[in-house]
Scaffold this active site. Structure first.
Site, PDB file in Angstrom:
ATOM      1  N   ASP A   1      -5.649   2.652   7.931  1.00 48.23           N
ATOM      2  CA  ASP A   1      -6.653   1.775   6.734  1.00 48.23           C
ATOM      3  C   ASP A   1      -8.022   2.774   6.177  1.00 48.23           C
ATOM      4  OD1 ASP A   1      -4.283   0.503   6.702  1.00 48.23           O
ATOM      5  OD2 ASP A   1      -4.917  -1.175   8.012  1.00 48.23           O
TER       6      ASP A   1
ATOM      7  N   GLU B   1      -1.420  -4.120  -1.827  1.00 47.10           N
ATOM      8  CA  GLU B   1      -2.446  -4.733  -0.898  1.00 47.10           C
ATOM      9  C   GLU B   1      -2.941  -3.888  -0.677  1.00 47.10           C
ATOM     10  OE1 GLU B   1       0.019  -4.787   3.196  1.00 47.10           O
ATOM     11  OE2 GLU B   1       0.744  -2.813   2.455  1.00 47.10           O
TER      12      GLU B   1
END
Length: 508
Positions: A17, A182
């Site tokens: 991420d 997301e």
């Protein structure tokens, strides 16, 4: 390959991420760290291709339970931004809420984590400061905790990032068109607000960009990066930066299974319609990942600027590449100026079991290549029966080569186990041989697909191969790790110690 080109992945390691920011001539990257401590690694680069770990945002998480191993919990999907002469990192813990830290010196001390909002299942926060002085925060949801999925929520925020100040608004529902929406990152350019967000899931998804003239919407979506005909699955979740010459670049991850979420760099440009194009453009809108590309017009040559792996344990200290499985404790280490000394800390009892899987004092680092060899020299100074130490490959299945002390005798053991769906751990041990000395060299080779082979060498002898090999596996939301440890099976604290003289990684 020409020196003017780079090859993906730019970081063949599990920096999950990733988000990046440019500050003058420097680039900074942050990534998820989950339950591993110290948390939130800060990476630095001068050219977007070569990176180096310079710090962690904090060393331990002052929340209930994190002195124990909490697989898959902890720090999820951070954002990094530069505002008011400070670097800011916002992150979530899925069971506690959204937090923030900041610093004026990324090499120095960061502020302690401040809870911006207590919440269950609010994840992937990203702050945004607008030109009019207003401040905002966008985030996604973890369905496992919140019961909500595919949606993004926007809040107005205090200008110092300390709290949210309105009731929040769902600004996009991707249930129909952007499932598993997301990881939002919010920007502004040419009067447009943009949210870069992954959709479609980690392994098979794509990169989406949302756009609006008003930060509260309505938002229009366009999918801008797919796998295409490449081997780069699920290319998404990251951030973009712009250079002085208007070059734009997008950093994202690829889920590489047991190797974790490895980091790629994509060329990016803005078309006349004010939509971004990322990667190798295959049609008018969407691109696919590049495998090689011309390097950014770098500010300086930093080809020797690399992610740390090997460690000489200078002055008895370990480097920034290492993390523990939980909040670190002083009793895990003995101060020493010559080598790293780990104390034989008791294996915890968890679910009525005593296994390596839940040992908080494993000192681990990420796999740093698809194929590599790791070697260390250790000397176990046992104090009581049950003391042991060794070299471990760790994930939801794990294997370790260890020196164990039982009833006055040092022996070599192979220990392996795995976490079952039931939450119980199956762990086994096999005695390899009795050792003439507690001093030994250990080595493991990691081949393609994570097939591992362990070796040992006693003093003045040849390398001996362990007959059984091991197939490394990923952990909970993370790739496999490699590292060292010292422990004891006794319920009593031990004065036993293990000296580790070095840890060398050689990429194959």
């Amino acid at each position: 390959m020409s020196l003017n080109f780079y090859k993906n992945p730019i970081i063949c390691a599990d920096y999950s991420d990733p988000d990046i920011v440019r500050v003058d001539d420097d680039f900074f990257m942050v990534s998820s760290s989950f339950n591993h401590m110290p948390a939130l690694p800060i990476l630095h680069s001068k050219d977007l291709v070569n990176w180096h770990i310079i710090n962690h945002v904090f060393s331990s998480l002052d929340l209930p339970g994190y002195d124990q191993v909490q697989p898959g919990k902890g720090v999820w999907a951070p954002s990094i931004r530069y505002h008011d002469h400070k670097l800011w990192v916002f992150f979530s813990t899925p069971d506690e809420g959204i937090f923030m830290c900041h610093t004026e010196d990324p090499w120095g001390e960061w502020s302690k984590p401040h809870c911006v909002q207590s919440a269950l299942g609010w994840i992937d926060p990203c702050p945004f400061w607008d030109e009019d002085g207003s401040a905002w925060l966008v985030h996604a949801f973890a369905q496992s905790r919140s019961g909500i999925k595919h949606k993004l929520q926007l809040f107005e925020m205090k200008s110092d990032g300390s709290a949210l100040i309105d009731e929040g608004t769902i600004i996009y529902d991707g249930t129909a068109d952007l499932p598993t929406l997301e990881g939002p990152k919010i920007y502004k350019r040419n009067g447009w607000y943009y949210i870069f967000a992954p959709a479609g899931g980690v392994e098979t998804g794509w990169q989406t960009v949302l756009r609006s003239k008003n930060i509260k919407g309505p938002w229009t979506a366009r999918n801008v990066l797919f796998q295409g005909n490449t081997a780069i699955n699920g290319p998404h979740q990251g951030g973009w930066v712009e250079l002085d010459n208007k070059e734009c670049w997008f950093v994202h991850f690829q889920d590489a299974n047991l190797y974790g979420r490895i980091v790629h760099l994509q060329p990016m440009y803005w078309a006349d319609d004010d939509w971004p194009r990322i990667g190798e453009i295959k049609d008018n809108n969407a691109g696919q990942p590049v495998l090689t590309w011309k390097k950014p017009l770098s500010i300086s040559n930093t080809d020797d600027y690399t992610i740390q792996t090997s460690d000489s344990f200078a002055h008895g200290k370990y480097g920034l590449q290492w993390q523990w499985q939980a909040n670190p404790q002083k009793q895990w280490l003995t101060d020493n100026n010559q080598a790293l000394i780990l104390n034989c800390y008791p294996l915890p009892y968890r679910n009525e079991q005593q296994t390596l899987y839940f040992a908080p004092n494993l000192l681990l680092q990420k796999f740093s290549s698809f194929q590599f060899t790791a070697q260390t020299e250790l000397n176990l100074n046992a104090e009581q029966s049950g003391d042991f130490a060794g070299l471990i490959i760790y994930g939801e299945r794990y294997a370790a080569l260890v020196i164990s002390y039982y009833n006055g005798e040092y022996s070599l053991y192979y220990r392996y186990g795995w976490m079952k769906d039931s939450g119980k751990v199956d762990e086994y041990r096999e005695k390899i041989t009795t050792l003439s000395s507690p001093n030994c060299l250990f080595k493991v080779t990691v081949g393609l697909n994570g097939i591992c082979q362990f070796y040992y060498q006693e003093q003045n002898s040849e390398w001996q191969q362990i007959v059984r090999n091991f197939a490394a596996g990923k952990g909970k939301w993370v790739g496999a790790k490699i590292g060292i440890f010292a422990s004891t099976e006794s319920k009593q604290n031990s004065q036993g110690k293990c000296e580790f003289k070095y840890f060398n990684i050689t990429h194959i």
